[in-house]
Structure formats: structure tokens, C-alpha cells
Design an enzyme around this catalytic site. Structure first.
Site, mmCIF file in Angstrom:
data_model
loop_
_atom_site.group_PDB
_atom_site.id
_atom_site.type_symbol
_atom_site.label_atom_id
_atom_site.label_comp_id
_atom_site.label_asym_id
_atom_site.label_seq_id
_atom_site.Cartn_x
_atom_site.Cartn_y
_atom_site.Cartn_z
ATOM 1 N N HIS A 15 -9.675 -6.176 3.035
ATOM 2 C CA HIS A 15 -10.005 -7.309 3.910
ATOM 3 C C HIS A 15 -11.030 -8.219 3.229
ATOM 4 O O HIS A 15 -10.933 -9.443 3.311
ATOM 5 C CB HIS A 15 -10.615 -6.820 5.230
ATOM 6 C CG HIS A 15 -9.672 -6.049 6.095
ATOM 7 N ND1 HIS A 15 -9.806 -4.700 6.333
ATOM 8 C CD2 HIS A 15 -8.575 -6.444 6.788
ATOM 9 C CE1 HIS A 15 -8.849 -4.306 7.152
ATOM 10 N NE2 HIS A 15 -8.084 -5.328 7.434
ATOM 11 N N SER A 38 -5.916 0.780 3.720
ATOM 12 C CA SER A 38 -5.456 0.529 5.078
ATOM 13 C C SER A 38 -6.507 1.081 6.029
ATOM 14 O O SER A 38 -7.125 2.119 5.744
ATOM 15 C CB SER A 38 -4.116 1.251 5.306
ATOM 16 O OG SER A 38 -3.869 1.380 6.689
ATOM 17 N N ARG A 69 -5.943 2.558 8.593
ATOM 18 C CA ARG A 69 -5.439 3.851 9.070
ATOM 19 C C ARG A 69 -5.810 5.003 8.132
ATOM 20 O O ARG A 69 -5.796 6.156 8.554
ATOM 21 C CB ARG A 69 -3.921 3.805 9.226
ATOM 22 C CG ARG A 69 -3.466 3.020 10.434
ATOM 23 C CD ARG A 69 -1.982 3.227 10.673
ATOM 24 N NE ARG A 69 -1.611 2.829 12.014
ATOM 25 C CZ ARG A 69 -1.303 1.587 12.375
ATOM 26 N NH1 ARG A 69 -1.324 0.628 11.464
ATOM 27 N NH2 ARG A 69 -0.974 1.299 13.612
ATOM 28 N N ALA A 115 -12.023 -2.413 11.526
ATOM 29 C CA ALA A 115 -12.014 -1.244 10.633
ATOM 30 C C ALA A 115 -11.824 -1.738 9.190
ATOM 31 O O ALA A 115 -10.916 -1.314 8.487
ATOM 32 C CB ALA A 115 -10.946 -0.229 11.047
ATOM 33 N N MET A 141 -7.746 -6.650 12.443
ATOM 34 C CA MET A 141 -7.940 -5.802 13.622
ATOM 35 C C MET A 141 -9.175 -4.924 13.412
ATOM 36 O O MET A 141 -9.303 -3.847 14.007
ATOM 37 C CB MET A 141 -6.694 -4.956 13.874
ATOM 38 C CG MET A 141 -5.484 -5.836 14.203
ATOM 39 S SD MET A 141 -4.259 -5.051 15.228
ATOM 40 C CE MET A 141 -3.724 -3.730 14.168
#
Ligand code: PAF
Length: 281
Positions: free
Chosen positions: A37, A185, A187, A32, A30
Site C-alpha cells: 500500500h 496482502s 490477509r 491493514a 481497506m
């Protein structure tokens, strides 16, 4: 690095590559992006001829509209990181491209999408299944790579692969952590400095759970200890801390009930919801 925004153009390209017998590795994201990743991209590059990364903030998996609005979006930086990692193909569709019509499909995962994350985020896993199945239908990957921080998500995706008879192999990669132990993360970028200090207690407590198990403490004692540590510190709102059978995610009352054990946590630090897990074996 090739960038596609249209489904048919990506499909046209991939059909040719498949005809040339190129294996396709897929990393759905998603955006960011962070080093976690990129480690998935690296794993894909190691075992597949071509790596496709998708960047799409999937609205159907957000049960909380505010969470969707808040979700970090850094497309330029993401593309730079992917280029540096020598990712071959990026798919960045619009919401209209992915969902020209409302996706009404409801998947039956039995109990698995109703517990833990599914219990606290109703509909979340159905949304994940909707987008992952759409992406798999487009990319038709030989292998798809996911991080084990989202342990339950990986189980759901494996169940989806069985349910829809995909031939894609699901590869689970280890969680990457920042030097202070916090699981990487997207977030995390939303945490302010104070919240970040608070958040780093999470991996410490997870390690503590593991050492308590190693010292022979049973499930209830460990749970009580971790929850009381959190309560003492404040600044947290705990959704759950639990210990489960790592194969089924069914909650345990005693370690003797299963062979493989996993502790999982979800909690809010400020407005930001963080999750983590640790194998207790
Ligand atoms: O883990 C994520 O980032 C998302 O849930 C995924 C798998 C890309 C689906 O939107």
C-alpha cells in the site's frame, strides 16, 4: 496529515485544492496496510500534488460474512504508516457514512465479473464497483493507484471508469513481495507460522509456470504440472489455477491464441484465501 471521516468535510477541502489547480492522487484501501500500500502512496506522491488514502472495509464486496468479520483491522498502525509515508489526507468513513441507504446498483461488466474471482466470489466485483464509484464521486481523483496482485479488480475498475465516464486515470503498480516471495496482502497476517510456510509455495509455483512456458511447454502441460504439484503437497484447497489472455482474461487452451499471457491462482491455505498472478511474457 489531515484525517476526515465525513464526506462533506472532505469534499469541501478538496474543492478548494482543485480550485488551486492541485492534482489529486487517490489510493483506496481497506486498511491493514503493508509496504505494498505504501508503494502506491509513493507512486501517487511522485506524480500528484496531493495524495488521498481511504481506509474503509467495504461490506458490500464480501460474499462471505465470516471473511468480513475476520478481515484484519489495524487503524492506529495504518495511520502511523501513512504519516510516515507523508500521505496528505486520510479518509476513514463509517459504514453509515458510505451507505446511509442500501446500494442497489448492479453494474454490467459482461463476462468479466463472472469469471475467476467473480465465479468464486459472486457479487464481489459489484461490491467493489459500488464502493470505488462512491469514493471516486467524493474524491474526484486525477489518478487512482491499484496493485496488480488484484489483476482482475484492476480490469473491473478500468471497465467501471469507461461505464461511468470518469476522467480518472487508473495507474497499475507492481505487486510487492515479502523476502520469501509471497505477494503482500493484508490477509497474510491471518496466516499462522505453519500456514505461512505452506503459502510461500504459491509464488514458487507461479515462477515454475513461467519457466515451463520459457522451456516451450504449452498451456495444458503447465496447468497439469502445477495442479499435480499442489495436490502432492496437500494443505491447499485450490479455487483455480489458470492461464489467460492478459488483455481479456479469457482462458487459453494454447499460447498461440493470444499475444500476452498471464497465469492466475486462487487458493485457500487453512481458512485464508490467497491470490497471485504472473505475466508469462
Ligand atoms: O483492493 C482493495 O483493497 C479493495 O477492493 C478496494 C479497491 C479498496 C475497494 O474496497
Amino acid at each position: 496529515m489531515l484525517i476526515f471521516t465525513k464526506i462533506d468535510e472532505l469534499q469541501y477541502f478538496l474543492v478548494q485544492k482543485k480550485a488551486e489547480k492541485k492534482s489529486i492522487g487517490f489510493v483506496p484501501t481497506m486498511g491493514a496496510l503493508h509496504a505494498g500500500h505504501i508503494s502506491l502512496i509513493n507512486s501517487s506522491k511522485k506524480s500528484c500534488d496531493l495524495t488521498v488514502c481511504s481506509i474503509f472495509v467495504n461490506p458490500t464486496q464480501f460474499n462471505d460474512k465470516k471473511d468480513l468479520e475476520r478481515y484484519p483491522k489495524t487503524p492506529e498502525r495504518d495511520l502511523e504508516m501513512l504519516k510516515k509515508a507523508a500521505c496528505d489526507i486520510v479518509f476513514m468513513p463509517s459504514a453509515q457514512e458510505m451507505y446511509p441507504e442500501k446500494d442497489e446498483r448492479v453494474f454490467d461488466f459482461g463476462y468479466l465479473d463472472k469469471i475467476l474471482e467473480g465465479d468464486h466470489r459472486p457479487g464481489h466485483f459489484n461490491g467493489v464497483a459500488q464502493i470505488v464509484s462512491r469514493l471516486f464521486d467524493i474524491v474526484k481523483p486525477d489518478k487512482a493507484f491499484f496493485g496488480s496482485k488484484d489483476y482482475q479488480q484492476v480490469m473491473i475498475i478500468k471497465a467501471l471508469v469507461e461505464l461511468l465516464h470518469y476522467t480518472t486515470e487508473i495507474v497499475t503498480c507492481p505487486t510487492l513481495r515479502d523476502p520469501d516471495g509471497l505477494a503482500m496482502s493484508s490477509r497474510n497476517t491471518l496466516l499462522n507460522a505453519k500456514e505461512r510456510e505452506v503459502a510461500k509455495i504459491i509464488p514458487k509455483l507461479m515462477q515454475e509456470a513461467k519457466s515451463l512456458k520459457d522451456k516451450g511447454k504449452d498451456v495444458t502441460e503447465i496447468k497439469e504440472h502445477i495442479v499435480s504439484e499442489l495436490n502432492m503437497r496437500g494443505n491447499y484447497e485450490l479455487d483455480y489455477f489458470t492461464i489467460c489472455d492478459a488483455r481479456t482474461l479469457k482462458e487459453l487452451k494454447s499460447f498461440s491464441e493470444a499475444k500476452e499471457h498471464i497465469a492466475l491462482i486462487a487458493c485457500y491455505v487453512g481458512k485464508i484465501r490467497l491470490i497471485d498472478n504472473i505475466s508469462l511474457n
